[in-house]
Design a protein around this motif. Sequence first.
Motif, PDB file in Angstrom:
ATOM      1  N   GLY A 580      30.419  27.786  38.071  1.00 43.98           N
ATOM      2  CA  GLY A 580      31.704  27.576  36.900  1.00 43.98           C
ATOM      3  C   GLY A 580      32.223  28.448  37.023  1.00 43.98           C
ATOM      4  O   GLY A 580      31.881  29.576  37.875  1.00 43.98           O
ATOM      5  N   PRO A 581      33.477  28.625  36.598  1.00 38.55           N
ATOM      6  CA  PRO A 581      34.545  29.692  36.801  1.00 38.55           C
ATOM      7  C   PRO A 581      33.863  30.534  35.551  1.00 38.55           C
ATOM      8  O   PRO A 581      33.552  30.418  34.561  1.00 38.55           O
ATOM      9  N   ILE A 582      34.496  32.019  36.442  1.00 40.98           N
ATOM     10  CA  ILE A 582      34.402  33.393  36.076  1.00 40.98           C
ATOM     11  C   ILE A 582      35.694  33.562  34.956  1.00 40.98           C
ATOM     12  O   ILE A 582      36.631  33.159  35.064  1.00 40.98           O
ATOM     13  N   LEU A 583      34.689  33.575  33.562  1.00 39.87           N
ATOM     14  CA  LEU A 583      35.738  34.461  32.466  1.00 39.87           C
ATOM     15  C   LEU A 583      36.930  35.237  32.591  1.00 39.87           C
ATOM     16  O   LEU A 583      35.915  36.136  33.639  1.00 39.87           O
ATOM     17  N   ALA A 584      38.316  35.348  32.917  1.00 34.52           N
ATOM     18  CA  ALA A 584      39.117  35.889  33.021  1.00 34.52           C
ATOM     19  C   ALA A 584      38.790  36.760  31.606  1.00 34.52           C
ATOM     20  O   ALA A 584      39.213  37.290  30.812  1.00 34.52           O
ATOM     21  N   PRO A 585      39.209  38.153  32.919  1.00 38.60           N
ATOM     22  CA  PRO A 585      39.140  39.249  32.192  1.00 38.60           C
ATOM     23  C   PRO A 585      40.079  39.833  31.175  1.00 38.60           C
ATOM     24  O   PRO A 585      39.741  40.250  29.721  1.00 38.60           O
ATOM     25  N   GLU A 586      40.981  38.655  30.781  1.00 40.26           N
ATOM     26  CA  GLU A 586      41.827  39.335  29.545  1.00 40.26           C
ATOM     27  C   GLU A 586      41.293  38.347  28.519  1.00 40.26           C
ATOM     28  O   GLU A 586      41.565  38.518  26.805  1.00 40.26           O
ATOM     29  N   LEU A 587      39.895  37.784  28.929  1.00 45.60           N
ATOM     30  CA  LEU A 587      40.202  36.583  27.654  1.00 45.60           C
ATOM     31  C   LEU A 587      38.731  37.166  27.069  1.00 45.60           C
ATOM     32  O   LEU A 587      37.889  36.687  25.965  1.00 45.60           O
ATOM     33  N   GLY A 589      35.800  39.590  25.336  1.00 48.41           N
ATOM     34  CA  GLY A 589      35.306  40.214  24.468  1.00 48.41           C
ATOM     35  C   GLY A 589      35.110  39.503  23.006  1.00 48.41           C
ATOM     36  O   GLY A 589      35.173  39.434  21.793  1.00 48.41           O
ATOM     37  N   GLN A 590      36.197  37.943  23.552  1.00 47.31           N
ATOM     38  CA  GLN A 590      35.748  36.698  22.199  1.00 47.31           C
ATOM     39  C   GLN A 590      33.924  36.383  21.605  1.00 47.31           C
ATOM     40  O   GLN A 590      33.086  36.405  22.465  1.00 47.31           O
ATOM     41  N   PHE A 591      34.068  35.559  20.446  1.00 49.53           N
ATOM     42  CA  PHE A 591      32.717  34.831  20.516  1.00 49.53           C
ATOM     43  C   PHE A 591      32.357  34.513  21.133  1.00 49.53           C
ATOM     44  O   PHE A 591      30.773  34.491  20.769  1.00 49.53           O
ATOM     45  N   GLY A 606      17.580  39.392  28.299  1.00 53.62           N
ATOM     46  CA  GLY A 606      17.600  41.309  29.202  1.00 53.62           C
ATOM     47  C   GLY A 606      17.729  41.301  29.876  1.00 53.62           C
ATOM     48  O   GLY A 606      18.414  42.424  29.845  1.00 53.62           O
ATOM     49  N   GLU A 607      18.275  40.519  31.694  1.00 52.81           N
ATOM     50  CA  GLU A 607      19.564  40.691  32.762  1.00 52.81           C
ATOM     51  C   GLU A 607      20.669  41.054  31.891  1.00 52.81           C
ATOM     52  O   GLU A 607      21.706  41.903  32.370  1.00 52.81           O
ATOM     53  N   LEU A 608      20.969  40.056  31.086  1.00 50.45           N
ATOM     54  CA  LEU A 608      22.632  39.996  30.625  1.00 50.45           C
ATOM     55  C   LEU A 608      22.778  41.369  29.314  1.00 50.45           C
ATOM     56  O   LEU A 608      23.222  41.902  29.790  1.00 50.45           O
ATOM     57  N   ALA A 609      21.402  42.127  29.099  1.00 50.48           N
ATOM     58  CA  ALA A 609      21.616  43.221  28.229  1.00 50.48           C
ATOM     59  C   ALA A 609      22.423  44.136  28.866  1.00 50.48           C
ATOM     60  O   ALA A 609      23.080  45.023  29.363  1.00 50.48           O
ATOM     61  N   MET A 610      21.295  44.338  30.180  1.00 49.66           N
ATOM     62  CA  MET A 610      21.741  45.261  31.400  1.00 49.66           C
ATOM     63  C   MET A 610      23.543  45.386  32.678  1.00 49.66           C
ATOM     64  O   MET A 610      23.537  46.141  32.620  1.00 49.66           O
ATOM     65  N   VAL A 611      23.161  43.950  32.237  1.00 51.29           N
ATOM     66  CA  VAL A 611      24.786  43.690  32.517  1.00 51.29           C
ATOM     67  C   VAL A 611      25.669  44.398  32.094  1.00 51.29           C
ATOM     68  O   VAL A 611      26.937  45.127  32.062  1.00 51.29           O
ATOM     69  N   TYR A 612      25.931  44.206  30.733  1.00 46.66           N
ATOM     70  CA  TYR A 612      27.101  44.468  29.374  1.00 46.66           C
ATOM     71  C   TYR A 612      26.418  46.141  29.384  1.00 46.66           C
ATOM     72  O   TYR A 612      27.815  46.271  29.803  1.00 46.66           O
ATOM     73  N   ASN A 613      25.450  46.373  29.666  1.00 53.19           N
ATOM     74  CA  ASN A 613      25.327  47.731  29.008  1.00 53.19           C
ATOM     75  C   ASN A 613      26.252  48.884  30.379  1.00 53.19           C
ATOM     76  O   ASN A 613      27.062  49.872  30.106  1.00 53.19           O
ATOM     77  N   THR A 614      25.696  48.782  31.694  1.00 50.69           N
ATOM     78  CA  THR A 614      26.907  48.724  31.984  1.00 50.69           C
ATOM     79  C   THR A 614      28.095  48.439  32.895  1.00 50.69           C
ATOM     80  O   THR A 614      28.746  49.021  32.902  1.00 50.69           O
ATOM     81  N   GLU A 615      29.020  47.455  32.688  1.00 49.05           N
ATOM     82  CA  GLU A 615      29.651  46.873  33.319  1.00 49.05           C
ATOM     83  C   GLU A 615      30.609  46.917  32.109  1.00 49.05           C
ATOM     84  O   GLU A 615      31.922  47.251  31.989  1.00 49.05           O
ATOM     85  N   ARG A 616      30.545  46.553  30.027  1.00 47.49           N
ATOM     86  CA  ARG A 616      31.410  47.172  29.659  1.00 47.49           C
ATOM     87  C   ARG A 616      31.268  48.301  29.660  1.00 47.49           C
ATOM     88  O   ARG A 616      31.961  48.605  28.290  1.00 47.49           O
TER      89      ARG A 616
END
Length: 809
Positions: A580-587, A589-591, A606-616
């Motif tokens: 599937g398509p990757i979310l465009a960065p400008e979109l 942060g939304q719910f 849990g893996e998503l939490a690690m991604v968020y913590n680093t990439e965001r």
Amino acid sequence: MPIMSAITRRHLLVASALGLPLATALPTRAGSADRRPDAAATVDPSSIGFLPDRLAVADALVADAVATGGVPGAVLLVGRRGAIAIHKAYGNAALRPGPVPITTGTIFDLASLTKPVATATAIMRLVEQNRVALESPVADYLPPFAKAGGDRARITVRHLLTHAAGFPAGGAYSGKVRTLPQIIDEIAQSRQLFPPGERFLYSDFGFIALGAVVEAASGEPLDSYAKRHLFAPLGMESSGYRPGPGLADRFAATTSGEAFLNIAGHVHDPTAQALGGVAGHAGLFSTGGDLARFCQMLLNGGELDGTRVLKPETVAQMTAKQSPFIGEARSCGWDLDSAYNIRGALPPGSFGHTGFTGTSLWIDPLSETFVVLLTNAVHARPSASPVVIPLRRQVSTVVAAAIADLPPGPGRIPANLPASLDDQVIVQTGLDVLRAENFARLRGRRVGVVCNHTAVEREGNHLADLITGTGEINLVAFFAPEHGIRGEVDASVGDGIDKKTGRKVYSLYNLKLPRAQRYRPTTAQFAGIDTLVFDIQDIGTRYYTYIATLGYCMERAAKLGIKVIVLDRPNPLGGLLVEGPILAPELSGQFTAYHAIPITHGLTVGELAMVYNTERKIGANLEVIKMPNWNRRLLWDQTGLPWVNPSPNIRNVREAALYPGVGFLEGLPLSVGRGTDMPFEILGAPWVDGSALADRMNKRRLPGVSFVPARFTPTSSKYKGVRCGGVQINLWDRRICRPSELGIYLIDALVRLYPEKLPATTLHDMRSMVGNKAIPAAVARGESPEKIIASWSADVEAWRKRRAPFLLY
């Protein structure tokens, strides 16, 4: 039963001492499939990922079955990654009038292996050429079915392939003679035991009819079609119907009578005999070497040695689950997980078949492994040997245990090879682990808990009750997403009190607040907390809002110096599906669009939490409590965990699997089934012609799904109380379904059918769910689905590399 009870210590010692013969490269088309390649073409079994000591057990199992008289003779062939690790002959091809030793080139009557190898493969080749359609009535090809009328006229090709036509197992044809038209007349007039599609009943009649469909659609008899289009191109030189008398000294006996050589090469099955030796259900003869070539062709996606006999998408469709029956999973001619399956500990997703004479093969695409076991069991007794069925399963289990680089899974022997073949792998969630530790990590902490009704352990006990029940954990407050912490209240009305525990519940879905504030925790709500526990079931889709709640809570916790503990849970889609398509960065942060990931991201929460913590760059003090025994291959129903509806409109694993593709269409003037019994399994609008949409979608032959017209009236949500036309999506196989691609094909079909209802301005409304502005614009311009899907392939590959450092399993 324990392996050691089935084989003697002597055989294990012999197998170990001999080491096993060197693995043999698959025979090339330059020579016969039954002649051994020269030594230069050999490789060691360990070089193709087998553990030789364990693989030796399979060799010993078959040797023991022959030595103890369970079967007169056998050929075992185990292959992987384009090479053969075992190809051995055991015992005798015939016992009477005198012993005839078996060889690796012995030709066996395959019995019901005919069904998938010859008949189903021929049908699927005709399907990809648009000469046969799976959903077409058999009556379109065989007039006696139309003449019979009633339910017989409703039987489709798919019903026959999946043994769902309602026919009995077979008829009494021993000693009789029939032409194919005669027996088709008799089958069409035979008593149906149930309406087509209602349930599974294994039937020879169905495949006899399929053999006749091959002849009607191709204009060739089944035997010549199979030889010309399948076996000859694949170099299967010893395979076919009615083999010639010149091969008499190579046949395995299939009769318990005295002079087997007088009937060598004559089919054992009485109905096939009545038809002169050629039938869709039985009659094929072959060797282990030839079948190895056939198996490798399927593993290669329909091609061998540069010759293609099937398209990759045809192989995927042929080997995917096509039957809707619980507990009786069948594909187009193949057994997946029915009562007849012999996969042992090979993983779900593998497929195969057996034959009454004592033959079988099983193929595992995940590990690129196949097992061919050919015996002449019926030569020992008139009926099938009781040794063969358990032997097949034991060999499959041992081969699975010998694959060095495949993680354990349910039903597979774990890496330490326990004695019992019945050992199962049980997945534990992070909550199960926390409870087993008696919540030691939370003692002495001031705890806040973010959870909903899915926060239950294996026995169904809720986290809120477990944590308060200890009486030793300082629980400050709960934080609830939509539907509350127990799924029983509307969190949109604001904060409240949990009636059962008396604790404060703060809403993280407070629709009374301005949009910028309604989903995010505040500093005041986190007051007095030093540890925040998150336990909510995700469903593996980017726009599922609970994972945005996770991100918002981590952001606030990081600012306040609060530790975050995520109790990990399985991704219901498994950990392998990424598309599937990757979310465009400008979109972001939304719910419904929190972070730049694909629609199906392939991560646990849990893996998503690690991604968020680093990439965001959140920088939270994060701990993930891992799940023992989970691995990325596992779909939800392979974990042994209870299913709890993650939200009111995701009620089963099918809806969870379809949601990534159907969900991003919600911004359009379409009902996705909310307010019906089948949310996300049904799609339409008052202006949709279901028959036209189903026809257009079925012609796409998308992997894992098919479509039927539907009429429905939602009781809530979009088009409440209005009669809608549309399609029901039948999800046959979650393993191969590509949900985001499915969504693109759906919107493409709808736009082409109803351009006035879905103009470019309307399509623009799905940008935040689909992930960017480019895809709605491409759909509006009429670009092909294939081009649109290709547009995200590079981004998905980049995501695979991005996520690699965060994979816990």
